[in-house]
Design a protein around this motif. Structure first.
Motif, short mmCIF file in Angstrom:
data_model
loop_
_atom_site.label_atom_id
_atom_site.label_comp_id
_atom_site.label_asym_id
_atom_site.label_seq_id
_atom_site.Cartn_x
_atom_site.Cartn_y
_atom_site.Cartn_z
N UNK A 44 0.83 -1.20 0.00
CA UNK A 44 0.00 0.00 0.00
C UNK A 44 0.87 1.25 0.00
N UNK A 45 0.29 2.31 -0.45
CA UNK A 45 0.96 3.60 -0.39
C UNK A 45 -0.04 4.62 0.13
N UNK A 46 0.22 5.14 1.31
CA UNK A 46 -0.67 6.15 1.90
C UNK A 46 0.09 7.45 2.06
N UNK A 81 -0.05 11.52 3.58
CA UNK A 81 -0.75 12.57 4.32
C UNK A 81 0.07 13.84 4.21
N UNK A 138 0.16 18.00 5.94
CA UNK A 138 -0.46 18.99 6.83
C UNK A 138 -0.82 20.25 6.07
N UNK A 147 9.15 8.40 -6.60
CA UNK A 147 10.57 8.39 -7.02
C UNK A 147 11.01 7.00 -7.39
N UNK A 166 4.29 19.23 6.62
CA UNK A 166 4.80 17.88 6.86
C UNK A 166 4.09 16.90 5.95
N UNK A 167 4.88 16.08 5.28
CA UNK A 167 4.34 15.09 4.35
C UNK A 167 4.77 13.71 4.86
N UNK A 168 3.84 12.78 4.90
CA UNK A 168 4.21 11.41 5.28
C UNK A 168 3.81 10.44 4.17
N UNK A 169 4.63 9.45 4.03
CA UNK A 169 4.36 8.39 3.04
C UNK A 169 4.54 7.05 3.73
N UNK A 170 3.45 6.32 3.85
CA UNK A 170 3.51 4.99 4.45
C UNK A 170 3.40 3.96 3.33
N UNK A 171 4.32 3.00 3.33
CA UNK A 171 4.29 2.00 2.26
C UNK A 171 4.56 0.61 2.82
N UNK A 172 4.30 -0.40 2.03
CA UNK A 172 4.53 -1.79 2.44
C UNK A 172 3.23 -2.52 2.65
N UNK A 200 5.47 -2.45 7.47
CA UNK A 200 5.23 -1.10 6.96
C UNK A 200 6.42 -0.21 7.23
N UNK A 246 8.76 13.85 6.04
CA UNK A 246 9.65 14.92 5.60
C UNK A 246 8.95 16.27 5.69
N UNK A 298 17.65 12.43 -2.42
CA UNK A 298 16.76 12.58 -3.58
C UNK A 298 16.08 13.93 -3.53
N UNK A 299 15.54 14.33 -4.68
CA UNK A 299 14.73 15.54 -4.74
C UNK A 299 13.32 15.13 -5.18
N UNK A 300 12.37 16.04 -5.04
CA UNK A 300 10.99 15.72 -5.41
C UNK A 300 10.76 15.97 -6.90
#
Lengths: 322, 183
Positions: free
Chosen positions: A1-3, A5, A7, A322, B41-47, B52, B57, B167-169
């Motif tokens: 999965x990729x979630x 979020x 702010x 990426x 703030x950005x979060x990326x949850x994977x797996x 997970x 960042x 890395x960069x975005x």
């Protein structure tokens, strides 16, 4: 999965970009229509061989300066800091289509007003020369313009083409919005603009010869527009992931129904069929197909401005990973 | 670049906990309009559960080398400032939003108080006045934010980019961002 979020919740940026609202598509529509009126007025002035021009067609070129002023009012309303609008004319930024556009808009006025003057009925000119006799140099400007109708006609064709193309290039150069990022948008908006210009002229009391000319021309323009729309979609669908993802906005995404019904079915195919039936039966082109072309022209710009902002590189999940 | 500097920011995503102190620090330092943020703030949850992993960042304007916002600005309000940073001159901004539409990172917004465009400045008012840190960097409790001159091989940012994977975005957008993330 990729979630994911975030702010961030900046107004007009999140969750979907909505920087440009209703004013911009209305301006693009009016700008395109003026481009069409200028181009067609120039063309018809060059073609004019006799005095059987209708009263309406003689006066229609006056629509350009008024409609472009209305369009510029919408553009100004879109500015968040309208008091700084004069800043557009302190510089020329060659990389910015908006800068090109602001300078092109300035050129629209002298070109369209002078051609409108020379094409106006003689009685109209005499009346206004008398009424404005206190304005200095008006008579000599009139004399200068009257001797240069072919030059002014060419100037209107060139300025009209520049205006029509720029309204598309304005969106097409935005690499950040993959749905817009296509060089096809320049010619697409030009052809659509000329088509709406012809449709606008067909709303007035033109003579049969003029109606047939504009009606037949419009069939060619609508066909070209359909081809350009197809090329635009082929271009995006065979480009990178961001472009392919963006095209989804009108191929299954939230703008699908609006685009295919308002733009393609109602605004292009229906008037094309209508004009074809008129031509086949030797009928004089009426106003209904013209009204539909205008609805389609406004819808195209409205839907593209909104749908384009819906698309982004970051919105494409694979690109963000990426 | 006239000043021969290339300012950049490096974020250590291994230590960033997403506390948002940088967001509040920036808002306080720069008087950012209520409800808006120059950084976030950005979060990326994977797996697949239970395996997970989460990347956290802090993001902001990437101060791109080839900034489309600068190119698309019709008045020159968006421009390259000290150290190649991207700055906005509010006195020239008409609020036409061409820069907002052209930014692939959606890093800009309209300040409702002035009608002009606002975004991260890399705290140039501090840097240019001899304060070596940005506000977000100053308040970061885990010291995950680094700012400096990439043209100086001895700077902390150069050292981090030399020794850590980064890395960069959206590199494919082709804007050459100057905001790096350490893996």
């Amino acid at each position: 999965m990729d979630e994911f979020t975030s702010t961030r919740s900046n107004h007009l940026i999140d969750p979907v970009l909505h920087a440009w609202g209703t004013e911009v598509p209305i301006y693009l529509f009016l700008g395109g229509m003026v481009a069409g009126i200028m181009l067609l007025s120039g063309l018809m002035a060059l073609r004019r061989t006799d005095d059987r021009t209708s009263h309406a067609l003689s006066l229609l070129p006056w629509a350009s300066p008024f409609l472009i002023s209305l369009g510029m009012m919408f553009l100004w309303l879109d500015l968040e800091n309208g008091f700084n609008a004069i800043r557009f004319y302190f510089v020329f930024q060659p990389g910015s289509p908006m800068s090109w556009g602001s300078w092109i808009l300035l050129g629209i006025y002298p070109a369209s007003i002078l051609l409108a003057w020379t094409l106006s009925p003689a009685a109209f000119r005499e009346t206004w020369l008398r009424r404005l006799s206190s304005v200095p140099a008006l008579e000599s400007i009139s004399k200068w313009a009257m001797e240069r109708t072919p030059f002014l006609a060419m100037a209107n064709i060139v300025m009209g083409a520049a205006l029509g193309i720029y309204t598309g290039v304005l969106l097409g150069t935005m690499a950040a919005r993959p749905l817009w990022n296509s060089a096809i948008l320049g010619p697409l908006f030009l052809v659509s603009g000329v088509s709406t210009g012809a449709a606008f002229m067909l709303l007035y009391r033109l003579n049969d010869k003029e109606r047939v000319f504009l009606g037949r021309l419009d069939m060619g323009l609508i066909t070209t527009e359909l081809l350009l729309l197809a090329l635009w979609m082929i271009g995006l669908s065979t480009a990178g992931a961001a472009s392919r993802g963006a095209l989804g906005a009108i191929l299954g995404g939230p703008y699908t129904a609006a685009f295919w019904t308002l733009v393609v079915a109602l605004g292009l195919l229906t008037p094309l069929i209508g004009e074809w039936i008129e031509l086949k039966h030797g009928a004089i082109p009426g106003r209904l197909p013209a009204i539909l072309v205008l609805v389609g022209g406004l819808s195209l710009r409205w839907i593209l401005v909104y749908a384009g902002q819906f698309t982004s590189w970051a919105g494409n999940v694979t690109a963000a990973l990426h | 670049m006239s000043d021969n500097k290339r300012y950049a920011m490096v974020i250590d995503t291994k230590t960033c906990v997403g506390c948002a102190a940088c967001v509040i620090g920036c808002k306080t330092e720069n008087g950012v309009a209520e409800g808006f943020a120059r950084d976030w703030i950005f979060t990326h949850t994977s797996g697949t559960f239970p395996d997970l992993q989460m990347t956290i960042r802090t993001e902001r304007c990437n101060h791109c080398v080839d900034a489309p916002c600068v190119t698309s600005c019709p008045t020159g309000a968006s421009h390259y400032g000290p150290g190649g940073t991207v700055q906005v001159n509010r006195d020239k901004c008409t609020g036409c939003k061409a820069c907002i539409a052209s930014c692939p990172y959606d890093a800009r917004f309209v300040d409702p108080r002035t009608g002009t465009v606002d975004k991260c400045t890399y705290c140039m008012h501090r840097i240019e006045n001899g304060i070596p840190t940005t506000a977000c960097q100053e308040v970061c409790p885990t010291e995950s934010i680094f700012f400096g001159d990439l043209n100086d091989p001895k700077s902390k940012v150069s050292e981090l980019l030399d020794t850590r994977e980064s890395y960069t975005l959206l590199p494919d957008a082709g804007t050459k961002p100057m905001h790096y993330f350490l893996r």
